[in-house]
Design a protein around this motif. Structure first.
Motif, PDB file in Angstrom:
ATOM      1  N   SER A 148       4.188   6.604   2.860  1.00 39.52           N
ATOM      2  CA  SER A 148       4.225   5.034   2.658  1.00 39.52           C
ATOM      3  C   SER A 148       5.173   4.632   1.579  1.00 39.52           C
ATOM      4  N   ILE A 149       5.691   3.196   1.579  1.00 44.45           N
ATOM      5  CA  ILE A 149       6.763   2.962   0.783  1.00 44.45           C
ATOM      6  C   ILE A 149       6.144   2.971  -0.724  1.00 44.45           C
ATOM      7  N   ILE A 150       5.144   2.629  -0.841  1.00 38.39           N
ATOM      8  CA  ILE A 150       4.183   2.287  -2.127  1.00 38.39           C
ATOM      9  C   ILE A 150       2.843   3.221  -2.032  1.00 38.39           C
ATOM     10  N   MET A 177      -8.371  -3.599   6.615  1.00 40.71           N
ATOM     11  CA  MET A 177      -7.255  -4.587   7.157  1.00 40.71           C
ATOM     12  C   MET A 177      -5.859  -4.366   6.532  1.00 40.71           C
ATOM     13  N   TYR A 178      -5.878  -4.498   5.169  1.00 39.59           N
ATOM     14  CA  TYR A 178      -4.673  -4.344   4.607  1.00 39.59           C
ATOM     15  C   TYR A 178      -3.651  -3.031   4.620  1.00 39.59           C
ATOM     16  N   MET A 179      -4.674  -1.995   4.877  1.00 42.85           N
ATOM     17  CA  MET A 179      -3.765  -0.708   5.373  1.00 42.85           C
ATOM     18  C   MET A 179      -3.072  -0.679   6.759  1.00 42.85           C
ATOM     19  N   LYS A 180      -3.683  -1.524   7.534  1.00 39.06           N
ATOM     20  CA  LYS A 180      -2.888  -1.660   8.750  1.00 39.06           C
ATOM     21  C   LYS A 180      -1.715  -2.519   8.604  1.00 39.06           C
ATOM     22  N   VAL A 181      -1.801  -3.573   7.885  1.00 39.50           N
ATOM     23  CA  VAL A 181      -0.692  -4.320   7.578  1.00 39.50           C
ATOM     24  C   VAL A 181       0.185  -3.621   6.988  1.00 39.50           C
ATOM     25  N   LYS A 182       0.007  -2.768   6.081  1.00 48.05           N
ATOM     26  CA  LYS A 182       0.863  -1.812   5.039  1.00 48.05           C
ATOM     27  C   LYS A 182       1.444  -0.928   5.977  1.00 48.05           C
ATOM     28  N   ARG A 183       1.038  -0.294   6.795  1.00 50.34           N
ATOM     29  CA  ARG A 183       1.485   0.756   7.686  1.00 50.34           C
ATOM     30  C   ARG A 183       2.522  -0.183   8.655  1.00 50.34           C
ATOM     31  N   LEU A 184       2.467  -1.483   9.049  1.00 51.28           N
ATOM     32  CA  LEU A 184       3.200  -2.151   9.771  1.00 51.28           C
ATOM     33  C   LEU A 184       4.618  -2.558   9.005  1.00 51.28           C
ATOM     34  N   ILE A 185       4.254  -2.747   7.747  1.00 50.68           N
ATOM     35  CA  ILE A 185       5.574  -3.164   6.820  1.00 50.68           C
ATOM     36  C   ILE A 185       6.313  -1.766   6.689  1.00 50.68           C
ATOM     37  N   ASP A 186       5.713  -0.656   6.588  1.00 47.97           N
ATOM     38  CA  ASP A 186       6.153   0.521   6.095  1.00 47.97           C
ATOM     39  C   ASP A 186       7.184   0.614   7.634  1.00 47.97           C
ATOM     40  N   SER A 187       6.788   0.667   8.491  1.00 47.61           N
ATOM     41  CA  SER A 187       7.517   0.933   9.902  1.00 47.61           C
ATOM     42  C   SER A 187       8.828   0.156   9.930  1.00 47.61           C
ATOM     43  N   VAL A 188       8.643  -1.128   9.715  1.00 40.86           N
ATOM     44  CA  VAL A 188       9.650  -2.311   9.944  1.00 40.86           C
ATOM     45  C   VAL A 188      10.519  -1.948   8.990  1.00 40.86           C
ATOM     46  N   LEU A 189      10.162  -1.955   7.547  1.00 41.01           N
ATOM     47  CA  LEU A 189      11.255  -1.693   6.468  1.00 41.01           C
ATOM     48  C   LEU A 189      11.992  -0.275   6.527  1.00 41.01           C
ATOM     49  N   SER A 190      11.150   0.685   6.913  1.00 40.34           N
ATOM     50  CA  SER A 190      11.973   1.933   6.961  1.00 40.34           C
ATOM     51  C   SER A 190      12.847   1.966   8.096  1.00 40.34           C
ATOM     52  N   TRP A 224      -0.093  -7.740  -3.573  1.00 40.75           N
ATOM     53  CA  TRP A 224       0.527  -8.171  -4.790  1.00 40.75           C
ATOM     54  C   TRP A 224       0.782  -6.830  -5.538  1.00 40.75           C
ATOM     55  N   MET A 225       0.039  -5.839  -5.606  1.00 45.88           N
ATOM     56  CA  MET A 225       0.205  -4.520  -6.116  1.00 45.88           C
ATOM     57  C   MET A 225       1.416  -3.732  -5.847  1.00 45.88           C
ATOM     58  N   ASP A 226       1.529  -3.719  -4.560  1.00 48.14           N
ATOM     59  CA  ASP A 226       2.787  -3.038  -3.742  1.00 48.14           C
ATOM     60  C   ASP A 226       3.975  -4.000  -4.071  1.00 48.14           C
ATOM     61  N   VAL A 227       3.891  -5.098  -4.143  1.00 48.63           N
ATOM     62  CA  VAL A 227       5.014  -5.820  -4.550  1.00 48.63           C
ATOM     63  C   VAL A 227       5.567  -5.655  -6.000  1.00 48.63           C
ATOM     64  N   LYS A 228       4.503  -5.547  -7.002  1.00 50.46           N
ATOM     65  CA  LYS A 228       4.718  -5.182  -8.352  1.00 50.46           C
ATOM     66  C   LYS A 228       5.571  -3.703  -8.410  1.00 50.46           C
ATOM     67  N   CYS A 229       4.914  -2.761  -7.682  1.00 52.42           N
ATOM     68  CA  CYS A 229       5.323  -1.574  -7.623  1.00 52.42           C
ATOM     69  C   CYS A 229       6.821  -1.501  -7.242  1.00 52.42           C
ATOM     70  N   PHE A 230       7.010  -2.171  -6.216  1.00 46.72           N
ATOM     71  CA  PHE A 230       8.551  -2.345  -5.551  1.00 46.72           C
ATOM     72  C   PHE A 230       9.499  -2.651  -6.469  1.00 46.72           C
ATOM     73  N   GLY A 237      -6.795   9.834  -1.362  1.00 50.13           N
ATOM     74  CA  GLY A 237      -7.428   9.330  -0.059  1.00 50.13           C
ATOM     75  C   GLY A 237      -6.526   8.101   0.506  1.00 50.13           C
ATOM     76  N   VAL A 238      -5.347   7.939  -0.116  1.00 46.89           N
ATOM     77  CA  VAL A 238      -4.346   6.807   0.199  1.00 46.89           C
ATOM     78  C   VAL A 238      -3.102   7.456   0.603  1.00 46.89           C
ATOM     79  N   PRO A 239      -2.204   6.760   1.342  1.00 45.05           N
ATOM     80  CA  PRO A 239      -0.848   7.661   1.695  1.00 45.05           C
ATOM     81  C   PRO A 239      -0.025   7.867   0.498  1.00 45.05           C
ATOM     82  N   ALA A 240       0.706   8.971   0.501  1.00 45.37           N
ATOM     83  CA  ALA A 240       1.459   9.149  -0.464  1.00 45.37           C
ATOM     84  C   ALA A 240       2.701   8.453  -0.561  1.00 45.37           C
TER      85      ALA A 240
END
Length: 208
Positions: free
Chosen positions: A109-111, A1-14, A170-176, A134-137
């Motif tokens: 992806s952003i992260i 589920m998070y991967m779909k949310v992650k893609r949506l966040i990527d699309s909007v922020l980019s 949380w991991m993506d926020v820390k990386c950002f 196996g995860v987006p670069a």
């Protein structure tokens, strides 16, 4: 589920990034054209999700006679190829900005783990051990805020594996935010070098 949310966040922020940063793009494009001959953008075949290939975009920071498909740290004297504007772009990581387009179209992806060169077989193989292919670069990631050019291949892949194990908001926020700190401090940027730190040090990769 998070991967779909992650893609949506990527699309909007980019999309927001492309619009808001368009004046910066314009200024950097002019600076690159005035500084040296050659194209504005640098394209390079990289490894993305599930080891598929795509062309990553960067602002060109090196002269047009630079050997192709060779990581900067493997060049005998990388400084001779880097342009004046290129040095500034690399130090500030502004050369990575065009990858916002790669994110917008879904190639990155952003992260996430930084996309390996298509011929970095050792890094690709190491990442296979941890499921990191196996995860987006990503534009930046866990390994990038813990070492950059200073990381040996084995440690870089291990850190990418840690990202995969703990992937989430949380991991993506820390990386950002960790990336912002690393860029401001120019942590881990070693033109022509890699693997300078060992795994006992908390240790990002602009050229890879």
């Amino acid at each position: 589920m998070y991967m779909k949310v992650k893609r949506l966040i990527d699309s909007v922020l980019s999309l927001i990034g492309l619009i808001v940063l368009s004046p910066v793009f314009f200024i950097l494009i002019l600076a690159i054209k005035v500084d040296s001959r050659g194209p504005i953008f640098f394209k390079q075949k990289r490894v993305g999700l599930n080891k598929t290939h795509f062309n990553i975009l960067k602002f060109r920071t090196m002269s047009i006679d630079t050997p192709k498909d060779t990581p900067t740290h493997l060049l005998a004297n990388p400084e001779q190829y880097i342009t004046k504007v290129g040095k500034f772009l690399r130090k500030t990581s502004l050369d990575e900005l065009p990858q916002i387009w790669n994110i917008f179209v879904g190639q990155m992806s952003i992260i996430g783990p930084r996309p390996a060169l298509w011929n970095q077989y050792d890094l690709i193989a190491e990442r296979d051990k941890y499921g990191a292919n196996g995860v987006p670069a990503g534009l930046t990631g866990w390994a990038q805020i813990n070492g950059r050019d200073e990381l040996p291949i084995e440690i870089k892949a291990k850190l990418d594996g840690e990202y995969v194990e703990n992937i989430g908001l949380w991991m993506d926020v820390k990386c950002f935010f960790g990336t912002i700190i690393s860029v401001v401090k120019s942590d881990g940027v070693l033109e022509g070098g890699t693997g300078e730190k060992d795994e006992t040090e908390i240790i990002t990769d602009e050229n890879q």
